[in-house]
Motif scaffolding. Structure first.
Motif, PDB file in Angstrom:
ATOM      1  N   LEU A  89       0.774  -1.362  -0.063  1.00 31.43           N
ATOM      2  CA  LEU A  89      -0.019  -0.142  -0.046  1.00 31.43           C
ATOM      3  C   LEU A  89       0.920   1.344  -0.142  1.00 31.43           C
ATOM      4  CD1 LEU A  89      -2.583  -0.975   2.716  1.00 31.43           C
ATOM      5  CD2 LEU A  89      -2.699  -1.111  -0.005  1.00 31.43           C
ATOM      6  N   ILE A  90       1.907   1.295   0.792  1.00 33.12           N
ATOM      7  CA  ILE A  90       2.967   2.355   0.692  1.00 33.12           C
ATOM      8  C   ILE A  90       3.632   2.414  -0.546  1.00 33.12           C
ATOM      9  CG2 ILE A  90       4.733   3.473   1.945  1.00 33.12           C
ATOM     10  CD1 ILE A  90       3.826   1.664   4.389  1.00 33.12           C
ATOM     11  N   TYR A  91       4.213   1.514  -1.076  1.00 34.18           N
ATOM     12  CA  TYR A  91       4.816   1.317  -2.352  1.00 34.18           C
ATOM     13  C   TYR A  91       4.018   0.585  -3.280  1.00 34.18           C
ATOM     14  CZ  TYR A  91       8.678   3.543   0.660  1.00 34.18           C
ATOM     15  OH  TYR A  91       9.067   4.279   1.651  1.00 34.18           O
ATOM     16  N   PRO A  92       3.190   1.110  -4.030  1.00 34.08           N
ATOM     17  CA  PRO A  92       2.392   0.083  -4.946  1.00 34.08           C
ATOM     18  C   PRO A  92       3.196  -0.050  -6.341  1.00 34.08           C
ATOM     19  CG  PRO A  92       1.145   2.332  -4.837  1.00 34.08           C
ATOM     20  CD  PRO A  92       2.521   2.187  -3.905  1.00 34.08           C
ATOM     21  N   VAL A  93       4.181  -0.666  -6.256  1.00 30.53           N
ATOM     22  CA  VAL A  93       5.053  -1.202  -7.541  1.00 30.53           C
ATOM     23  C   VAL A  93       4.063  -1.518  -8.633  1.00 30.53           C
ATOM     24  CG1 VAL A  93       7.094  -2.530  -8.359  1.00 30.53           C
ATOM     25  CG2 VAL A  93       7.095  -1.831  -6.204  1.00 30.53           C
ATOM     26  N   GLY A  94       4.425  -0.888  -9.913  1.00 36.42           N
ATOM     27  CA  GLY A  94       3.833  -1.271 -10.985  1.00 36.42           C
ATOM     28  C   GLY A  94       2.674  -0.469 -11.326  1.00 36.42           C
ATOM     29  N   PRO A 103      11.081  13.769   2.779  1.00 36.49           N
ATOM     30  CA  PRO A 103      11.038  15.304   2.538  1.00 36.49           C
ATOM     31  C   PRO A 103      12.428  15.901   1.801  1.00 36.49           C
ATOM     32  CG  PRO A 103      10.591  14.764   4.739  1.00 36.49           C
ATOM     33  CD  PRO A 103      11.122  13.404   4.311  1.00 36.49           C
ATOM     34  N   LEU A 104      12.244  16.952   0.796  1.00 37.74           N
ATOM     35  CA  LEU A 104      13.190  17.457   0.104  1.00 37.74           C
ATOM     36  C   LEU A 104      13.793  16.786  -0.468  1.00 37.74           C
ATOM     37  CD1 LEU A 104      14.287  19.660   3.361  1.00 37.74           C
ATOM     38  CD2 LEU A 104      12.504  20.070   1.471  1.00 37.74           C
ATOM     39  N   THR A 105      13.245  15.405  -1.135  1.00 40.54           N
ATOM     40  CA  THR A 105      14.005  14.639  -2.114  1.00 40.54           C
ATOM     41  C   THR A 105      13.235  14.679  -3.453  1.00 40.54           C
ATOM     42  OG1 THR A 105      13.120  12.859  -1.109  1.00 40.54           O
ATOM     43  CG2 THR A 105      15.167  13.331  -0.071  1.00 40.54           C
ATOM     44  N   TYR A 106      14.055  14.461  -4.121  1.00 38.06           N
ATOM     45  CA  TYR A 106      13.418  14.116  -5.555  1.00 38.06           C
ATOM     46  C   TYR A 106      12.794  12.668  -5.739  1.00 38.06           C
ATOM     47  CZ  TYR A 106      16.057  17.913  -7.531  1.00 38.06           C
ATOM     48  OH  TYR A 106      16.545  19.170  -7.731  1.00 38.06           O
ATOM     49  N   PRO A 107      11.947  12.551  -6.444  1.00 38.69           N
ATOM     50  CA  PRO A 107      10.973  11.141  -6.689  1.00 38.69           C
ATOM     51  C   PRO A 107      12.073  10.203  -6.989  1.00 38.69           C
ATOM     52  CG  PRO A 107       9.844  12.860  -7.668  1.00 38.69           C
ATOM     53  CD  PRO A 107      11.029  13.444  -7.309  1.00 38.69           C
ATOM     54  N   VAL A 108      11.728   9.021  -6.832  1.00 41.80           N
ATOM     55  CA  VAL A 108      12.671   7.899  -7.204  1.00 41.80           C
ATOM     56  C   VAL A 108      11.708   6.674  -7.746  1.00 41.80           C
ATOM     57  CG1 VAL A 108      14.574   8.319  -5.663  1.00 41.80           C
ATOM     58  CG2 VAL A 108      12.674   6.748  -4.841  1.00 41.80           C
ATOM     59  N   ASN A 109      12.249   5.854  -8.261  1.00 48.51           N
ATOM     60  CA  ASN A 109      11.394   4.655  -8.829  1.00 48.51           C
ATOM     61  C   ASN A 109      11.097   3.760  -7.571  1.00 48.51           C
ATOM     62  OD1 ASN A 109      11.843   1.401  -9.107  1.00 48.51           O
ATOM     63  ND2 ASN A 109      11.315   2.515 -11.140  1.00 48.51           N
ATOM     64  N   THR A 110       9.656   3.411  -7.746  1.00 47.72           N
ATOM     65  CA  THR A 110       8.780   2.891  -6.534  1.00 47.72           C
ATOM     66  C   THR A 110       9.554   1.623  -6.142  1.00 47.72           C
ATOM     67  OG1 THR A 110       7.003   3.846  -7.690  1.00 47.72           O
ATOM     68  CG2 THR A 110       6.610   2.251  -5.806  1.00 47.72           C
ATOM     69  N   GLU A 111      10.034   0.824  -6.940  1.00 49.19           N
ATOM     70  CA  GLU A 111      10.662  -0.365  -6.526  1.00 49.19           C
ATOM     71  C   GLU A 111      11.833  -0.067  -5.771  1.00 49.19           C
ATOM     72  OE1 GLU A 111      12.680  -4.523  -8.346  1.00 49.19           O
ATOM     73  OE2 GLU A 111      11.460  -3.067  -9.666  1.00 49.19           O
ATOM     74  N   LYS A 112      12.662   0.939  -6.380  1.00 47.14           N
ATOM     75  CA  LYS A 112      13.700   1.315  -5.545  1.00 47.14           C
ATOM     76  C   LYS A 112      13.567   1.810  -3.998  1.00 47.14           C
ATOM     77  CE  LYS A 112      18.260   4.127  -5.788  1.00 47.14           C
ATOM     78  NZ  LYS A 112      18.680   5.377  -6.556  1.00 47.14           N
ATOM     79  N   ARG A 115      12.605  -1.115  -1.990  1.00 48.16           N
ATOM     80  CA  ARG A 115      13.710  -2.101  -1.519  1.00 48.16           C
ATOM     81  C   ARG A 115      14.285  -1.332  -0.472  1.00 48.16           C
ATOM     82  NH1 ARG A 115      14.709  -6.269  -4.658  1.00 48.16           N
ATOM     83  NH2 ARG A 115      16.833  -6.223  -3.723  1.00 48.16           N
ATOM     84  N   TRP A 116      14.306  -0.040  -0.403  1.00 48.30           N
ATOM     85  CA  TRP A 116      15.224   0.806   0.535  1.00 48.30           C
ATOM     86  C   TRP A 116      14.396   0.579   1.953  1.00 48.30           C
ATOM     87  CZ3 TRP A 116      12.309   5.003   2.539  1.00 48.30           C
ATOM     88  CH2 TRP A 116      13.270   5.815   3.864  1.00 48.30           C
ATOM     89  N   PHE A 117      12.834   0.799   1.789  1.00 53.42           N
ATOM     90  CA  PHE A 117      12.105   0.797   2.835  1.00 53.42           C
ATOM     91  C   PHE A 117      12.226  -0.675   3.782  1.00 53.42           C
ATOM     92  CE2 PHE A 117       8.046   0.067   5.242  1.00 53.42           C
ATOM     93  CZ  PHE A 117       7.745   1.256   5.927  1.00 53.42           C
ATOM     94  N   ALA A 118      12.356  -1.675   3.076  1.00 49.52           N
ATOM     95  CA  ALA A 118      12.375  -3.185   3.290  1.00 49.52           C
ATOM     96  C   ALA A 118      13.836  -3.628   3.621  1.00 49.52           C
ATOM     97  CB  ALA A 118      11.470  -4.022   2.602  1.00 49.52           C
ATOM     98  N   GLN A 122      19.781  -3.920   1.199  1.00 46.23           N
ATOM     99  CA  GLN A 122      20.795  -4.224   2.322  1.00 46.23           C
ATOM    100  C   GLN A 122      21.798  -2.902   2.379  1.00 46.23           C
ATOM    101  OE1 GLN A 122      23.142  -7.797   2.167  1.00 46.23           O
ATOM    102  NE2 GLN A 122      21.649  -9.102   0.957  1.00 46.23           N
ATOM    103  N   THR A 123      21.268  -1.691   2.453  1.00 49.40           N
ATOM    104  CA  THR A 123      21.995  -0.289   2.502  1.00 49.40           C
ATOM    105  C   THR A 123      22.494  -0.471   3.831  1.00 49.40           C
ATOM    106  OG1 THR A 123      19.895   0.537   1.515  1.00 49.40           O
ATOM    107  CG2 THR A 123      21.479   2.277   2.642  1.00 49.40           C
ATOM    108  N   PHE A 124      22.222  -0.908   4.872  1.00 47.82           N
ATOM    109  CA  PHE A 124      22.981  -0.850   5.954  1.00 47.82           C
ATOM    110  C   PHE A 124      23.646  -2.246   6.494  1.00 47.82           C
ATOM    111  CE2 PHE A 124      19.130   1.945   6.283  1.00 47.82           C
ATOM    112  CZ  PHE A 124      19.993   3.130   6.596  1.00 47.82           C
ATOM    113  N   THR A 125      23.947  -2.941   5.562  1.00 49.55           N
ATOM    114  CA  THR A 125      24.750  -4.082   5.680  1.00 49.55           C
ATOM    115  C   THR A 125      26.226  -4.011   5.411  1.00 49.55           C
ATOM    116  OG1 THR A 125      22.715  -5.621   5.254  1.00 49.55           O
ATOM    117  CG2 THR A 125      24.825  -6.612   5.077  1.00 49.55           C
TER     118      THR A 125
END
Length: 226
Positions: A89-94, A103-112, A115-118, A122-125
Motif C-alpha cells: 500500500l505504501i509502495y504500490p510497485v507497478g 521530504p526535500l528529495t526528488y522522486p525515485v523509482n517505486t521499486e527502489k 527495497r530501501w524501506f524493506a 542491504q543499505t545498512f549491511t
C-alpha cells in the motif's frame, strides 16, 4: 495526486511529502477495493472483523483526500483486510512509477524506494560478518524450516527402511535417510552460525523445537530471552 519531477532543487518546489505518501496509500487502497468489487462499507466491515474498526466514512474521506492523517495501524489493518501487505500500500510497485522517499528529495523509482524501506537493498549491511538483524532472522527462519523438514524426512525414511519388504527397498530407504541426515546437519550448522550472529548483535534468539535442542551450546545464551 500524481508523482511529478521537480524543476530545480529549491525547497519551495518540494511537494508536501506527508500528503504525497497519504495520497499514494489512499489511491492504492481504493484501487484494490474496487478491484475486489467492494464498497467502502464492505471494506469497513472487514476491518472490524479483524478487530480494529475503520468506519466507512473514514475510508471514504481517506480515499477522497479529505482526511489529514493516516495512522500506521490503519495501514496495517487495511492491508490485511485487502489481502496484501502494508508495504504494497505504501509502495504500490507497478501502479505508481515514482514516489518520494523522504521530504526535500526528488522522486525515485517505486521499486527502489520499496527495497530501501524493506532493507532489501542491504543499505545498512556492512558485509557477511555484520549482517543486519533483519537478514539474520530471515536466514534463521530458512535454516530452521530446512532443519525441521530434513529431520522429519530422515525419521520417515528410517521407518520405511525398518518396514521394507526386501533388501532393495531397504537400501533405497537408507540412502534417502542418509541424504536427509546430511541436509539436517547442514541446516543445523547454518542455524548455529546465524544464532551466534544474532546473539553477538544483542538480539533475542528465536525458540527452537525440541528436535533441535542440540543446536545451541549448553551454556552461553542466557543473556536475553523474550
Amino acid at each position: 495526486m500524481t508523482q511529478t519531477s521537480f524543476d530545480d532543487g529549491d525547497e519551495d518546489d518540494v511537494p508536501e511529502w506527508a500528503d504525497r505518501v497519504m495520497a499514494d496509500v489512499a489511491r492504492e487502497v481504493r484501487r484494490r477495493r474496487k478491484e475486489k468489487g467492494w464498497s467502502a462499507q464492505e471494506l469497513a466491515d472487514r476491518c472490524e472483523a479483524i478487530g480494529f474498526p475503520i468506519p466507512r466514512n473514514v475510508i471514504a474521506n481517506m480515499e477522497s483526500g479529505r482526511r489529514a492523517v493516516l495512522p500506521l495501524v490503519e495501514v496495517m489493518v487495511l492491508a490485511k483486510a485487502l489481502h496484501t501487505h502494508p508495504i504494497h500500500l505504501i509502495y504500490p510497485v507497478g501502479y505508481i512509477a515514482e514516489v518520494q522517499k523522504l521530504p526535500l528529495t526528488y522522486p525515485v523509482n517505486t521499486e527502489k524506494a520499496m527495497r530501501w524501506f524493506a532493507d532489501l537493498d542491504q543499505t545498512f549491511t556492512a558485509g557477511p560478518a555484520n549482517q543486519s538483524m533483519l537478514h539474520d532472522h530471515l536466514a534463521h527462519g530458512e535454516a530452521l524450516a530446512e532443519a525441521v523438514a530434513a529431520i522429519k524426512g530422515e525419521a520417515h525414511q528410517r521407518e520405511v527402511a525398518d518396514l521394507a519388504a526386501d533388501d532393495g527397498e531397504r537400501a533405497q530407504a537408507l540412502r534417502a535417510q542418509a541424504d536427509f541426515a546430511e541436509r539436517a546437519a547442514r541446516a543445523k550448522y547454518d542455524l548455529r552460525r546465524v544464532r551466534r550472529a544474532i546473539y553477538a548483535e544483542g538480539g533475542y534468539l528465536p525458540d527452537l523445537p525440541t528436535t533441535l535442542t542440540d543446536v545451541d551450546p549448553d551454556e552461553g545464551y542466557e543473556r536475553k530471552t523474550v
